[in-house]
Design an enzyme around this catalytic site. Structure first.
Site, PDB file in Angstrom:
ATOM      1  N   GLU A  55       0.855  -1.227  -0.155  1.00 23.43           N
ATOM      2  CA  GLU A  55       0.195   0.199  -0.051  1.00 23.43           C
ATOM      3  C   GLU A  55       1.006   1.174   0.055  1.00 23.43           C
ATOM      4  O   GLU A  55       1.846   1.490   0.883  1.00 23.43           O
ATOM      5  CB  GLU A  55      -0.881  -0.155   1.391  1.00 23.43           C
ATOM      6  CG  GLU A  55      -1.718   1.119   1.421  1.00 23.43           C
ATOM      7  CD  GLU A  55      -2.591   1.204   2.724  1.00 23.43           C
ATOM      8  OE1 GLU A  55      -3.428   2.116   2.729  1.00 23.43           O
ATOM      9  OE2 GLU A  55      -2.110   0.423   3.533  1.00 23.43           O
ATOM     10  N   GLU A  85      -9.775   9.399   5.639  1.00 23.96           N
ATOM     11  CA  GLU A  85      -9.806   8.409   6.958  1.00 23.96           C
ATOM     12  C   GLU A  85     -10.063   9.162   8.203  1.00 23.96           C
ATOM     13  O   GLU A  85      -9.244   9.932   9.027  1.00 23.96           O
ATOM     14  CB  GLU A  85      -8.211   7.850   7.099  1.00 23.96           C
ATOM     15  CG  GLU A  85      -8.153   6.648   6.203  1.00 23.96           C
ATOM     16  CD  GLU A  85      -6.677   5.867   6.563  1.00 23.96           C
ATOM     17  OE1 GLU A  85      -6.753   4.733   6.298  1.00 23.96           O
ATOM     18  OE2 GLU A  85      -5.791   6.558   6.661  1.00 23.96           O
TER      19      GLU A  85
END
Length: 388
Positions: A150, A233
Site C-alpha cells: 500500500e 480516514e
C-alpha cells in the site's frame, strides 16, 4: 497510525435503517445518498464511490455527485492511537472484487508508461482525519482481499495522527517535498508520503510514487497495480469533507527502468519453507549490503545475495551479526529473525531458488541507537560469502 483492513465488504450487504441503500455497482446519474456500511455506486461510468465504514457501527453517510462525494454524516469516533473509523473514497481499478467500469487494472508496473491523475479536496476544521490517496499493488493480478503493498499519499493531516511505521527520510516527487514513512500494519507493507502542509488540489503522475517505492526495494516491475483510490480516514468528525473531483488514467507502453529485485512469481506465504538445501560443493556467494536510508534513530537496508557457484541453491538462510544498537522491526522479501545481534534471514516462497549467477534481494527497517555501521561478514547456508 496502525489500522485494520480497510474494507471487508461483500456484495449483497444491506443495512437496516439506512437512509438510502445503494446496490454495489449501481450507476449514479444524480446526487445519491449512501448510508449503507459498504454501499457503493458508479459515477461517470468510470469510477466507483464507496462509503466503506469498516471501523465503527456508528452511522456514516456520503453524498455522491457526478464528479466526487462529500461526507454528510459521520457519527463514529476512534482514539487517535488506534485505527480510523472508515475510508469513504472514490477509486479506479479493483477493490474486494468490485471493479470500476472499463478498468485495465490489475496491470503490471512494467507495462505502464504513465498514470496521470488529478484530485481536488475540500477540508473542514475541528475534525481529526487524513486526506489519503491510496495506491495498491500485489505480486499477482489480485482483485479480491488485501494486497501486499500500500502506497499512501497524505495530502492533509489534522490532529495527533501519523502514518504507519516510522519516518525513513525525505524526498521530492511531483515537484513537492514529502516526508517518507515505512512500516507494516500486520496485513500489508505500507510506504507513506506525508505532505508538510495541506494540499487542496494537485495534478501528477502516480508512476512517480510507484517508481520511488520500487527503488526502495518494496516492489518490482513485475508487480501489479490493482487500484488507485482517493478519500478520507476520519478518526473524529469529518462532516463536510469532500472530494470535489478525481481523475485517473493508466497508460500502457512499458517502462525503461529495469527492476531492482528479482521478480516474484507467486504470492508469498506467511512462513518460509521449513528446510533449506545446503549449497553444492564448490559454490560461493556474494552479499551486497546497502543502507538505503539512515536517520537519527533508525535505518532501512537492502541486501542482495548472488549465487556465484556452479550449483543451484534450493532454499537459503543468510546469517550475520548486526552491530550493537540495531534492532530489526519489519522486513520484506524474507523472513528475518533476530536473537541478540544474530540475524537469520530466510527465503520466502518466490525467491528460494538461486541458479548459478542468479541474485535475489530483501530489505528491512530497524531502530538505531548510536552511530550507524554496517555488518561485515555473512554466511549463506553455513558457507561464508564475500561482501561486495
Amino acid at each position: 497510525m496502525k489500522r485494520s483492513l480497510r474494507a471487508i465488504a461483500a456484495a449483497g450487504l444491506l443495512a437496516a435503517g439506512s437512509l438510502v441503500a445503494v446496490a454495489l455497482g449501481g450507476n449514479a446519474s444524480a446526487d445519491t445518498q449512501i448510508c449503507e456500511q459498504f454501499g457503493s455506486t458508479v459515477i461517470g461510468n468510470r469510477y466507483v464511490v464507496q462509503n466503506n465504514r469498516w471501523g465503527t457501527t456508528a452511522q456514516q453517510c456520503i453524498n455522491v455527485t457526478s464528479t466526487g462525494f462529500s461526507i454528510t454524516r459521520q457519527d463514529g469516533s476512534s482514539p487517535t492511537n488506534g485505527a480510523p473509523v472508515s475510508y469513504p473514497s472514490i477509486f479506479a481499478g479493483c477493490h474486494y472484487t468490485n471493479c470500476s467500469p472499463g478498468t485495465n487494472m490489475p496491470i503490471q508496473v512494467k507495462s505502464i508508461s504513465s498514470a496521470p491523475s488529478s484530485i481536488s479536496y475540500d477540508y473542514v476544521s475541528g475534525a481529526i482525519y487524513d486526506a489519503a490517496y491510496d495506491i495498491w499493488l500485489d505480486p499477482t493480478p489480485k482483485k479480491d482481499g488485501v494486497n501486499q503493498m500500500e502506497i499512501m499519499i497524505w495530502f492533509n493531516r489534522q490532529g495527533s495522527i501519523q502514518p504507519i511505521g516510522s519516518p525513513v527520510g525525505n524526498t521530492t516527487l511531483a515537484g513537492r517535498s514529502w516526508e517518507v514513512w515505512r512500516g507494516s500494519n500486520g496485513q500489508n507493507n505500507v510506504i507513506s508520503y506525508l505532505a508538510p502542509s495541506p494540499i487542496q488540489s494537485m495534478s501528477f503522475d502516480v508512476m512517480e510514487f510507484i517508481n520511488d517505492t520500487r527503488n526502495r526495494g518494496a516492489i518490482t516491475n513485475d508487480w501489479y497495480l490493482t487500484s488507485i483510490q482517493a478519500g478520507f480516514e476520519p478518526w473524529q468528525g469529518g462532516t463536510g469533507l469532500a472530494v470535489n473531483s478525481f481523475s485517473q488514467s493508466v497508460n500502457t507502453g512499458g517502462s525503461t527502468t529495469p527492476p531492482t529485485t528479482t521478480p516474484p512469481t507467486s504470492t508469498p506465504p506467511s512462513s518460509p519453507p521449513p528446510t533449506t538445501t545446503p549449497p553444492p560443493s564448490g559454490t560461493a556467494c556474494t552479499v551486497k549490503y546497502t543502507p538505503t536510508s539512515v536517520w537519527n534513530n533508525g535505518f532501512t537496508a537492502d541486501v542482495v545475495i548472488t549465487n556465484k557457484g556452479s550449483g543451484t541453491i534450493n532454499g537459503w538462510n543468510l546469517t550475520y551479526n548486526l552491530p550493537s544498537g540495531q534492532q530489526v522491526t519489519n522486513a520484506w522479501n524474507a523472513t528475518v529473525t533476530q536473537s541478540g545481534s544474530a540475524i537469520s534471514a530466510k527465503n520466502v516462497s518466490f525467491n528460494g531458488t538461486l541458479s548459478p549467477g542468479a541474485s535475489t534481494s530483501f530489505g528491512y527497517q530497524a531502530t538505531l541507537s548510536g552511530a550507524y555501521t554496517s555488518p561485515t561478514s555473512f554466511s549463506l547456508n553455513g558457507v561464508t560469502c564475500t561482501r561486495i
